[in-house]
Design a protein around this motif. Sequence first.
Motif, PDB file in Angstrom:
ATOM      1  N   ASP A 152       0.748  -1.207   0.115  1.00 44.71           N
ATOM      2  CA  ASP A 152      -0.085   0.121  -0.016  1.00 44.71           C
ATOM      3  C   ASP A 152       0.912   1.289   0.152  1.00 44.71           C
ATOM      4  O   ASP A 152       0.446   2.205  -0.807  1.00 44.71           O
ATOM      5  CB  ASP A 152      -0.912  -0.069   1.299  1.00 44.71           C
ATOM      6  CG  ASP A 152      -2.081  -1.187   1.177  1.00 44.71           C
ATOM      7  OD1 ASP A 152      -2.278  -1.659  -0.013  1.00 44.71           O
ATOM      8  OD2 ASP A 152      -2.636  -1.534   2.043  1.00 44.71           O
ATOM      9  N   LYS A 153       1.788   1.089   0.648  1.00 47.96           N
ATOM     10  CA  LYS A 153       2.851   2.496   0.787  1.00 47.96           C
ATOM     11  C   LYS A 153       3.547   2.461  -0.741  1.00 47.96           C
ATOM     12  O   LYS A 153       3.567   3.738  -0.992  1.00 47.96           O
ATOM     13  CB  LYS A 153       4.055   2.241   1.670  1.00 47.96           C
ATOM     14  CG  LYS A 153       3.491   2.368   3.218  1.00 47.96           C
ATOM     15  CD  LYS A 153       4.321   2.541   4.383  1.00 47.96           C
ATOM     16  CE  LYS A 153       3.943   2.741   5.682  1.00 47.96           C
ATOM     17  NZ  LYS A 153       4.758   2.708   6.690  1.00 47.96           N
ATOM     18  N   ARG A 162       2.079   1.996  -3.481  1.00 43.57           N
ATOM     19  CA  ARG A 162       1.116   2.350  -4.329  1.00 43.57           C
ATOM     20  C   ARG A 162       1.146   3.784  -3.955  1.00 43.57           C
ATOM     21  O   ARG A 162       1.123   4.377  -5.065  1.00 43.57           O
ATOM     22  CB  ARG A 162      -0.055   1.611  -4.201  1.00 43.57           C
ATOM     23  CG  ARG A 162      -0.026   0.148  -4.799  1.00 43.57           C
ATOM     24  CD  ARG A 162      -1.505  -0.445  -4.780  1.00 43.57           C
ATOM     25  NE  ARG A 162      -1.499  -1.741  -5.362  1.00 43.57           N
ATOM     26  CZ  ARG A 162      -2.367  -2.629  -5.137  1.00 43.57           C
ATOM     27  NH1 ARG A 162      -3.284  -2.385  -4.211  1.00 43.57           N
ATOM     28  NH2 ARG A 162      -2.334  -3.595  -5.883  1.00 43.57           N
ATOM     29  N   GLU A 163       1.015   4.215  -2.882  1.00 46.51           N
ATOM     30  CA  GLU A 163       0.723   5.655  -2.561  1.00 46.51           C
ATOM     31  C   GLU A 163       2.334   6.416  -2.968  1.00 46.51           C
ATOM     32  O   GLU A 163       1.768   7.536  -3.412  1.00 46.51           O
ATOM     33  CB  GLU A 163       0.933   5.706  -1.136  1.00 46.51           C
ATOM     34  CG  GLU A 163      -0.340   5.435  -0.412  1.00 46.51           C
ATOM     35  CD  GLU A 163      -0.404   5.348   1.173  1.00 46.51           C
ATOM     36  OE1 GLU A 163       0.533   6.080   1.706  1.00 46.51           O
ATOM     37  OE2 GLU A 163      -1.325   5.008   1.960  1.00 46.51           O
TER      38      GLU A 163
END
Length: 92
Positions: A59-60, A62-63
């Motif tokens: 998720d990080k 992707r961010e």
Amino acid sequence: MKTATLPALRVHPEIRDAVESLLETGETLSSFVEQAVLERLERRRYQSEFIARGLLARDKAREMNHYISSDEVLADLGAMLEAAKSKKSSPK
């Protein structure tokens, strides 16, 4: 601390015989099963933590726009493989 019991476990006699043949001196079948359950519980906790860390890292990434999908990686690897095959099969 209160104690609890685990459900009765039915196994083939061969399995019980195999376990009993490996018990250490003074070790009971109950203590063996309890230790096996504790070890498996610990392993499951580690697996859950590992997966949670991996999902958080994904998720990080992707961010921060550092994420590369598996499709992109596989496409790149496929292209590299085809290039290597072409190079190997070309006459010298």
